[in-house]
Design a protein around this motif. Structure first.
Motif, PDB file in Angstrom:
ATOM      1  N   ARG A 133      68.609 -99.588  58.124  1.00  0.00           N
ATOM      2  CA  ARG A 133      67.463 -99.786  59.013  1.00  0.00           C
ATOM      3  C   ARG A 133      67.971-100.140  60.412  1.00  0.00           C
ATOM      4  O   ARG A 133      68.914-100.906  60.578  1.00  0.00           O
ATOM      5  CB  ARG A 133      66.565-100.913  58.493  1.00  0.00           C
ATOM      6  CG  ARG A 133      66.035-100.663  57.092  1.00  0.00           C
ATOM      7  CD  ARG A 133      64.906 -99.644  57.081  1.00  0.00           C
ATOM      8  NE  ARG A 133      64.676 -99.146  55.729  1.00  0.00           N
ATOM      9  CZ  ARG A 133      63.657 -98.372  55.400  1.00  0.00           C
ATOM     10  NH1 ARG A 133      62.788 -97.997  56.315  1.00  0.00           N
ATOM     11  NH2 ARG A 133      63.514 -97.940  54.165  1.00  0.00           N
ATOM     12  N   THR A 134      67.319 -99.594  61.439  1.00  0.00           N
ATOM     13  CA  THR A 134      67.862 -99.725  62.788  1.00  0.00           C
ATOM     14  C   THR A 134      67.499-101.033  63.457  1.00  0.00           C
ATOM     15  O   THR A 134      68.185-101.464  64.369  1.00  0.00           O
ATOM     16  CB  THR A 134      67.366 -98.561  63.675  1.00  0.00           C
ATOM     17  OG1 THR A 134      65.926 -98.559  63.680  1.00  0.00           O
ATOM     18  CG2 THR A 134      67.884 -97.237  63.138  1.00  0.00           C
ATOM     19  N   THR A 135      66.427-101.682  63.037  1.00  0.00           N
ATOM     20  CA  THR A 135      66.016-102.916  63.706  1.00  0.00           C
ATOM     21  C   THR A 135      66.007-104.081  62.727  1.00  0.00           C
ATOM     22  O   THR A 135      65.889-103.901  61.509  1.00  0.00           O
ATOM     23  CB  THR A 135      64.612-102.781  64.322  1.00  0.00           C
ATOM     24  OG1 THR A 135      63.635-102.715  63.266  1.00  0.00           O
ATOM     25  CG2 THR A 135      64.516-101.530  65.188  1.00  0.00           C
ATOM     26  N   LYS A 139      64.670-104.463  58.639  1.00  0.00           N
ATOM     27  CA  LYS A 139      65.493-105.015  57.562  1.00  0.00           C
ATOM     28  C   LYS A 139      64.806-106.183  56.865  1.00  0.00           C
ATOM     29  O   LYS A 139      64.759-106.252  55.635  1.00  0.00           O
ATOM     30  CB  LYS A 139      66.845-105.465  58.120  1.00  0.00           C
ATOM     31  CG  LYS A 139      67.746-104.320  58.564  1.00  0.00           C
ATOM     32  CD  LYS A 139      69.070-104.841  59.110  1.00  0.00           C
ATOM     33  CE  LYS A 139      69.968-103.696  59.537  1.00  0.00           C
ATOM     34  NZ  LYS A 139      71.270-104.160  60.074  1.00  0.00           N
TER      35      LYS A 139
END
Length: 211
Positions: A133-135, A139
């Protein structure tokens, strides 16, 4: 099959193999088995919660996973444990050997090991997706939804510390605390104690997790 469904399946498959299993109690923070210890036993959480972790050569800690009541842990492909296991709360743990001389139990243990292996694969895939997950919001939101799926009852429990969560998610403890506060202030979750929460708006929390 989702990770939560795999966990539920592993709880029920091979259930007969646990009949007559040895049981031990562990106080909060006590070690159940050590990293690199012989992996000749399989474990099941009867009561409480368990954390697995791996200590790196430079002293850093990698969290493996968290295990709740009914879940099986400690299954290894090799002869030694790659992770240690500690009691997050006061625990009661059932233990059986990977092979048993008892007549008629070997098939049950084989079924149990296959189910546990499938569950561990689902955990590994879920953790990989979580770390991807990028952010930070994605998460933490995904983590809370996974915990909710694995808990029974009206409220979900976070037996792990904020530092445990941070190490598992690859974040700082400050970031985890900030995300939890944000989700609560936005009305997505509600804490009813230091580690007990309810998901108030699951659709919105799922959106934050980028489902």
């Amino acid at each position: 099959m989702s990770a939560a469904e795999s966990f539920a399946s592993a709880r029920s498959i091979g259930h007969d193999a646990w009949i007559g299993a040895a049981r031990m109690s562990f106080a909060e923070g006590k070690e159940i088995y050590a990293q690199d210890e012989d992996a000749d036993l399989i474990y099941r959480v009867i009561r409480g919660a368990v954390r697995t972790s791996h200590l790196l050569a430079d002293g850093r800690r990698q969290i493996g996973d968290f295990y709740y009541e009914g879940e099986v842990f400690g299954l290894e492909l090799s002869s030694a444990h790659r992770f240690s296991a500690e009691a997050l709360t006061s625990c009661e743990i059932a233990m059986i050997r990977r092979t048993s001389p008892a007549s008629g139990r070997d098939v049950q243990i084989d079924r149990l090991m296959w189910a546990a292996a499938g569950s561990e694969l689902a955990r590994a895939q879920s953790h990989m997706l979580l770390l991807g997950r990028t952010t930070a919001a994605e998460k933490v939101a995904r983590f809370l939804l996974d915990v909710q799926a694995r808990c029974s009852g009206d409220a979900s429990i976070l037996p792990m510390s904020r530092q445990d969560m941070a190490d598992y998610l690859g974040l700082t403890i400050e970031t985890v605390s900030r995300m939890l506060s944000r989700f609560q202030s936005d009305g997505l979750i509600r804490f009813t104690g230091a580690r007990r929460f309810n998901v108030v708006r699951p659709t919105s929390l799922a959106a934050s997790a980028a489902f």
